[in-house]
Design an enzyme around this catalytic site. Structure first.
Site, PDB file in Angstrom:
ATOM      1  N   HIS A  36      -4.703  -4.719   1.616  1.00 13.60           N
ATOM      2  CA  HIS A  36      -5.856  -5.552   1.243  1.00 13.60           C
ATOM      3  C   HIS A  36      -6.441  -6.219   2.495  1.00 13.60           C
ATOM      4  CE1 HIS A  36      -3.342  -5.825  -2.565  1.00 13.60           C
ATOM      5  NE2 HIS A  36      -4.476  -5.361  -3.048  1.00 13.60           N
ATOM      6  N   GLN A  60      -8.434  -2.810 -17.610  1.00 12.25           N
ATOM      7  CA  GLN A  60      -8.125  -1.550 -16.930  1.00 12.25           C
ATOM      8  C   GLN A  60      -6.664  -1.162 -17.095  1.00 12.25           C
ATOM      9  OE1 GLN A  60      -9.259  -3.075 -12.883  1.00 12.25           O
ATOM     10  NE2 GLN A  60      -7.495  -1.898 -12.212  1.00 12.25           N
ATOM     11  N   GLY A 153     -10.357   0.684  -0.875  1.00 14.63           N
ATOM     12  CA  GLY A 153      -9.364   1.455  -0.132  1.00 14.63           C
ATOM     13  C   GLY A 153      -9.316   2.908  -0.569  1.00 14.63           C
ATOM     14  N   LYS A 155      -6.691   4.388  -0.653  1.00 15.06           N
ATOM     15  CA  LYS A 155      -5.428   4.450  -1.383  1.00 15.06           C
ATOM     16  C   LYS A 155      -5.695   4.848  -2.846  1.00 15.06           C
ATOM     17  CE  LYS A 155      -1.170   3.256  -2.726  1.00 15.06           C
ATOM     18  NZ  LYS A 155      -1.332   3.065  -4.134  1.00 15.06           N
ATOM     19  N   ASP A 156      -6.765   4.273  -3.414  1.00 14.07           N
ATOM     20  CA  ASP A 156      -7.155   4.611  -4.789  1.00 14.07           C
ATOM     21  C   ASP A 156      -8.381   5.515  -4.711  1.00 14.07           C
ATOM     22  OD1 ASP A 156      -5.342   2.695  -6.411  1.00 14.07           O
ATOM     23  OD2 ASP A 156      -6.182   1.475  -4.816  1.00 14.07           O
ATOM     24  N   SER A 191       1.382  -1.034  -1.483  1.00 11.30           N
ATOM     25  CA  SER A 191       0.867  -1.212  -2.841  1.00 11.30           C
ATOM     26  C   SER A 191       1.517  -2.457  -3.428  1.00 11.30           C
ATOM     27  CB  SER A 191       1.243   0.008  -3.693  1.00 11.30           C
ATOM     28  OG  SER A 191       1.133  -0.311  -5.067  1.00 11.30           O
ATOM     29  N   SER A 192       0.743  -3.189  -4.232  1.00 10.38           N
ATOM     30  CA  SER A 192       1.328  -4.372  -4.888  1.00 10.38           C
ATOM     31  C   SER A 192       2.486  -3.946  -5.779  1.00 10.38           C
ATOM     32  CB  SER A 192       0.277  -5.089  -5.729  1.00 10.38           C
ATOM     33  OG  SER A 192      -0.864  -5.370  -4.939  1.00 10.38           O
TER      34      SER A 192
END
Ligand code: AMP
Length: 284
Positions: A36, A60, A153, A155-156, A191-192
């Site tokens: 982030h 979501q 990101g 990432k997604d 990642s969280s």
């Protein structure tokens, strides 16, 4: 500055716009980490003012997912944002965003629905409705903050591709800035949800990046056939892993590839115990 209400954000942004400042938005669900932070830094660098939203968006999450136990660390998030030079941390409640009682029922909410072709694959296949929730909340955030730039990101990656499509199709006046995946030194994408992993699980989680890095190395060595490239994954998998998908798709429209090329993204999702992890790599 921490703000919880839509009206207050609007007020602040209005002042900024009057003064001719550009505004950057970084939408997040909090539990902020260096992934982030890389988006936040880019926004602070590029824009006069930066808003980071911290909102665990209930619409979501699918039934049975981790909405309740999703990590919430607002105090730490606030400190990280302040240290990074963020101007507003916007942390609304679900009620502020969706009103009373309607939170989990699409009967009472206007949704933004991305095209079926983009959501009937990869994460959208097992997370039905997930990208409707993402597009709806991001659209709301765009309307609330009216940013010039929004940072997302890679990432997604499926999310990023879908949001670009939404912005184009709906003529939303914002520029999406894609940001590269931040990894631990060992390759694990931050990642969280990594918070759910034990030390042992983290070792097993390295399979994702190892598989992707190896596929990219094979591609660079001249292997272009997707089934041959896919085969190389299996030596990294063991009985701790449950592979959900390993797919080769076009970077712009997510069309499936039989032969890999420089515009191909390799997407992977696998479960370790109950924790579902995703990663991807561009073969470029
Ligand atoms: P999230 O809080 O998981 O919704 O993520 C908020 C934003 O941070 C999304 O645009 C993500 O793609 C991005 N992000 C999360 N992890 C990473 C990472 N490891 N590298 C780069 N961006 C990331």
């Amino acid at each position: 500055m921490l703000i919880h209400t839509i009206d207050e954000v609007r007020e602040k942004v209005k002042e900024w716009k009057k003064q001719g400042f550009t505004v950057g938005l970084v939408p997040t669900m909090g539990a902020l980490h260096n992934g982030h932070l890389s988006l936040i830094k880019k926004s602070v660098e590029k824009c006069d003012k930066t808003v980071v939203s911290v909102f665990v968006n209930p619409i979501q999450f699918c039934p049975g997912e981790d909405l309740e136990k999703y990590p919430r660390t607002l105090d730490a998030d606030e400190k990280l944002c302040n240290d990074a030079g963020v101007d507003i941390i916007f942390a609304p409640s679900p009620k502020e965003m969706y009103g009373d009682g309607h939170i989990l029922s699409n009967d009472f909410l206007t949704y933004v629905i991305p095209p079926f072709f983009y959501v009937n694959k990869l994460c959208g296949k097992s997370r039905v409705g997930h990208f409707d929730g993402v597009c709806t909340v991001v659209n709301k955030l765009f309307n609330i903050v009216q940013p010039d730039f929004a940072f997302f990101g890679e990432k997604d990656r499926q999310q990023l591709i879908i949001l670009k499509k939404m912005v184009k199709d709906l003529n939303i006046p914002v520029r999406i800035i894609p940001c590269p995946i931040v990894r631990e030194e060992n390759g694990l994408a931050l990642s969280s949800r990594n918070k759910y992993l034990s030390d042992e699980d983290k070792q097993h989680a390295l399979a994702l990046s190892k598989i992707l890095f190896n596929i990219k190395a094979c591609y660079n060595n001249g292997i272009k056939d997707v089934s041959e490239l896919s085969e190389t994954a299996y030596s990294y998998l063991n009985n701790h892993h449950s592979l959900e998908y390993l797919e080769f798709r076009d970077a712009d429209d997510l069309e499936e590839k039989k032969t890999a090329d420089d515009n191909t993204i390799v997407f992977i999702a696998l479960k370790i115990g109950n924790v579902r992890l995703i990663d991807n790599i561009a073969l470029r």
